[in-house]
Scaffold this motif. Structure first.
Motif, PDB file in Angstrom:
ATOM      1  N   LEU A   1     -25.352  -2.155 -13.885  1.00  0.00           N
ATOM      2  CA  LEU A   1     -25.027  -3.496 -14.380  1.00  0.00           C
ATOM      3  C   LEU A   1     -26.184  -4.143 -15.137  1.00  0.00           C
ATOM      4  O   LEU A   1     -26.054  -5.242 -15.657  1.00  0.00           O
ATOM      5  N   GLY A   2     -27.321  -3.461 -15.166  1.00  0.00           N
ATOM      6  CA  GLY A   2     -28.487  -3.995 -15.864  1.00  0.00           C
ATOM      7  C   GLY A   2     -29.017  -5.268 -15.215  1.00  0.00           C
ATOM      8  O   GLY A   2     -29.477  -6.175 -15.908  1.00  0.00           O
ATOM      9  N   LEU A   3     -28.937  -5.357 -13.891  1.00  0.00           N
ATOM     10  CA  LEU A   3     -29.430  -6.553 -13.188  1.00  0.00           C
ATOM     11  C   LEU A   3     -30.803  -6.281 -12.577  1.00  0.00           C
ATOM     12  O   LEU A   3     -30.994  -5.270 -11.901  1.00  0.00           O
ATOM     13  N   LYS A   4     -31.747  -7.178 -12.811  1.00  0.00           N
ATOM     14  CA  LYS A   4     -33.106  -6.969 -12.302  1.00  0.00           C
ATOM     15  C   LYS A   4     -33.245  -7.499 -10.869  1.00  0.00           C
ATOM     16  O   LYS A   4     -33.957  -6.930 -10.055  1.00  0.00           O
ATOM     17  N   ASN A   5     -32.546  -8.581 -10.582  1.00  0.00           N
ATOM     18  CA  ASN A   5     -32.727  -9.240  -9.277  1.00  0.00           C
ATOM     19  C   ASN A   5     -31.676  -8.808  -8.261  1.00  0.00           C
ATOM     20  O   ASN A   5     -30.484  -8.809  -8.557  1.00  0.00           O
ATOM     21  N   ILE A   6     -32.157  -8.453  -7.066  1.00  0.00           N
ATOM     22  CA  ILE A   6     -31.261  -8.021  -5.983  1.00  0.00           C
ATOM     23  C   ILE A   6     -31.516  -8.913  -4.778  1.00  0.00           C
ATOM     24  O   ILE A   6     -32.656  -9.015  -4.298  1.00  0.00           O
ATOM     25  N   VAL A   7     -30.453  -9.562  -4.288  1.00  0.00           N
ATOM     26  CA  VAL A   7     -30.582 -10.475  -3.156  1.00  0.00           C
ATOM     27  C   VAL A   7     -29.903  -9.833  -1.952  1.00  0.00           C
ATOM     28  O   VAL A   7     -28.776  -9.363  -2.055  1.00  0.00           O
ATOM     29  N   VAL A   8     -30.602  -9.788  -0.814  1.00  0.00           N
ATOM     30  CA  VAL A   8     -30.059  -9.099   0.362  1.00  0.00           C
ATOM     31  C   VAL A   8     -30.010 -10.066   1.544  1.00  0.00           C
ATOM     32  O   VAL A   8     -30.963 -10.795   1.806  1.00  0.00           O
ATOM     33  N   GLY A   9     -28.881 -10.102   2.245  1.00  0.00           N
ATOM     34  CA  GLY A   9     -28.750 -10.993   3.399  1.00  0.00           C
ATOM     35  C   GLY A   9     -27.859 -10.397   4.473  1.00  0.00           C
ATOM     36  O   GLY A   9     -27.262  -9.336   4.294  1.00  0.00           O
ATOM     37  N   GLY A  10     -27.766 -11.097   5.614  1.00  0.00           N
ATOM     38  CA  GLY A  10     -26.954 -10.623   6.745  1.00  0.00           C
ATOM     39  C   GLY A  10     -27.839 -10.004   7.806  1.00  0.00           C
ATOM     40  O   GLY A  10     -28.967  -9.571   7.524  1.00  0.00           O
ATOM     41  N   GLY A  11     -27.330  -9.947   9.050  1.00  0.00           N
ATOM     42  CA  GLY A  11     -28.129  -9.485  10.180  1.00  0.00           C
ATOM     43  C   GLY A  11     -28.816  -8.151   9.981  1.00  0.00           C
ATOM     44  O   GLY A  11     -29.972  -7.970  10.383  1.00  0.00           O
ATOM     45  N   VAL A  12     -28.149  -7.190   9.329  1.00  0.00           N
ATOM     46  CA  VAL A  12     -28.745  -5.857   9.154  1.00  0.00           C
ATOM     47  C   VAL A  12     -29.936  -5.909   8.179  1.00  0.00           C
ATOM     48  O   VAL A  12     -30.805  -5.032   8.205  1.00  0.00           O
ATOM     49  N   ALA A  13     -29.985  -6.966   7.364  1.00  0.00           N
ATOM     50  CA  ALA A  13     -31.132  -7.124   6.457  1.00  0.00           C
ATOM     51  C   ALA A  13     -32.415  -7.410   7.242  1.00  0.00           C
ATOM     52  O   ALA A  13     -33.518  -7.382   6.681  1.00  0.00           O
ATOM     53  N   ALA A  14     -32.289  -7.666   8.552  1.00  0.00           N
ATOM     54  CA  ALA A  14     -33.478  -7.819   9.399  1.00  0.00           C
ATOM     55  C   ALA A  14     -34.055  -6.448   9.758  1.00  0.00           C
ATOM     56  O   ALA A  14     -35.157  -6.357  10.305  1.00  0.00           O
ATOM     57  N   ASN A  15     -33.338  -5.375   9.462  1.00  0.00           N
ATOM     58  CA  ASN A  15     -33.779  -4.025   9.847  1.00  0.00           C
ATOM     59  C   ASN A  15     -35.072  -3.640   9.119  1.00  0.00           C
ATOM     60  O   ASN A  15     -35.144  -3.683   7.890  1.00  0.00           O
ATOM     61  N   SER A  16     -36.081  -3.215   9.886  1.00  0.00           N
ATOM     62  CA  SER A  16     -37.397  -2.996   9.293  1.00  0.00           C
ATOM     63  C   SER A  16     -37.393  -1.828   8.307  1.00  0.00           C
ATOM     64  O   SER A  16     -38.031  -1.878   7.264  1.00  0.00           O
ATOM     65  N   ARG A  17     -36.645  -0.770   8.627  1.00  0.00           N
ATOM     66  CA  ARG A  17     -36.611   0.385   7.720  1.00  0.00           C
ATOM     67  C   ARG A  17     -35.868   0.045   6.420  1.00  0.00           C
ATOM     68  O   ARG A  17     -36.307   0.436   5.335  1.00  0.00           O
TER      69      ARG A  17
END
Ligand code: KG4
Ligand code: ZN
Length: 342
Positions: free
Chosen positions: A253-269
């Motif tokens: 999609l040619g998008l530079k910015n990626i936003v991540v959220g939700g409980g699993v986004a707390a996962n350290s790996r």
């Protein structure tokens, strides 16, 4: 503008006061995990009753001395009984204080949670929401225009973590325990599938969960180190697919910015791999700190601020829904087909 956020969609009773969509004045979260632990999952009736018991205290804590200009409340997706507690509280307060009440989609709250900590973040961006109930790839062209690129066809990523932990008798919620044990495990010790689903941006995690089940059945006794290795192998497969598909979509999609959220986004790996991949591929990943990845009300207040600024009519719709229909997201189809392999 100060917004009071209220979140009661699942097993956290939360209220927060947020100024101008980014400055958290207070964030209060009362977790019900101790109440649900012995059932290895959330019991809806227990959750609703606990929200009734705690919501006033949590809202009082959030209100402090500041008076809000508006109220934002999660209206779904979630457990209907739990959602109703939040909605009734918001409506009663709105009436008593003569304030407008905005109904907010929980997933959009998770998606926008990173904004709380990144003042310069603006659309357009690709979003990955990974929680206990949802795994979705989204595109935001503006604050108010969220489109769905792909979603899980069966288990959500967090659900897979919770169910695998239950199979291994590791306790509830499973994500944080697996995350911790995996740190001392060898991710190559057990061979796990990568559910890539070629030519679609959708996800599937139920087969991976079955692989763990068969591994447990075939090896009737696992040492502690085996358990750590199995956690690491399972987690690596989830992370490979989430990271692989997200960056493939950002490239397509040619998008530079990626936003991540939700409980699993707390996962350290997951966090480590997302940030490393972003460096390698010249992308920028925005992910909230772990406390704001899991359910909270600051993200709901924040979403209301940005959506209302861009002309959303969310305040007119306070209908509580367990499952959101599409819309609010339009499913985006072609020409951006996913590649056939990673
Ligand atoms: O967003 P959330 O708090 O509630 C929902 O909207 O579902 O997400 C809860 C999910 C649970 O499945 C939990 O196991 C998972 O997030 N989770 C994690 C971690 N912390 C929470 N999964 C993997 N690693 C973690 N560190
Ligand atoms: Zn959530």
């Amino acid at each position: 503008m100060i917004v009071l956020g209220i979140e009661t969609s699942c097993d956290e009773t939360a209220a927060a006061l947020v100024e101008n969509g980014r400055r958290i004045l207070v964030s209060a979260v009362s977790s019900q995990i101790p109440l649900h632990k012995k059932y290895s999952g959330v019991v809806p009736e227990i959750a609703s009753r606990a929200h009734v018991n705690w919501v006033n205290e949590v809202v009082e804590k959030a209100l402090g001395k500041d008076k809000p200009d508006a109220i934002a409340v999660t209206i779904g997706p979630g457990l209907v009984g739990s959602l109703l507690v939040g909605r009734m509280t918001a409506e009663a307060l709105g009436w008593a204080l003569s304030l407008p009440v905005h109904g907010i989609n929980h997933i959009e709250g998770h998606l926008l949670s990173a904004i709380l900590e990144y003042p310069n973040l603006r659309p357009p961006f690709l979003g990955l929401v990974v929680s206990g109930g949802h795994t979705e790839l989204l595109i935001n062209k503006t604050w108010n225009q969220t489109e769905l690129l792909g979603r899980t066809r069966d288990d959500a990523a967090g659900e897979a973590f919770d169910k695998v932990a239950k199979m291994m008798n590791l306790g509830y919620p499973g994500g944080p325990v697996i995350d911790r044990l995996a740190k001392e495990g060898d991710a190559t010790a057990f061979s796990m599938p990568r559910p890539w689903l070629p030519q679609t941006w959708d996800f599937s995690f139920s087969g991976l969960k079955t692989s763990v089940l068969y591994t447990l059945r075939d090896r009737n006794k696992l040492s502690l180190q085996d358990k750590k290795n199995l956690c690491a192998s399972f987690q690596e497969s989830v992370v490979d697919v989430l990271v692989g598909k997200t960056f493939a979509a950002a490239a397509a999609l040619g998008l530079k910015n990626i936003v991540v959220g939700g409980g699993v986004a707390a996962n350290s790996r997951l966090r480590e791999r997302l940030l490393r991949e972003a460096q390698l591929r010249n992308k920028k990943v925005y992910v909230a700190s772990p406390a704001f990845c899991t359910d909270n009300a600051a993200m709901i207040a924040c979403a209301a601020y940005f959506k209302s600024r861009s002309g959303s009519k969310s305040k007119q719709d306070l209908t509580v829904r367990a499952v959101f229909p599409f819309p609010p997201y339009k499913k985006k189809i072609g020409p951006f087909l996913a590649p056939s392999s990673l």
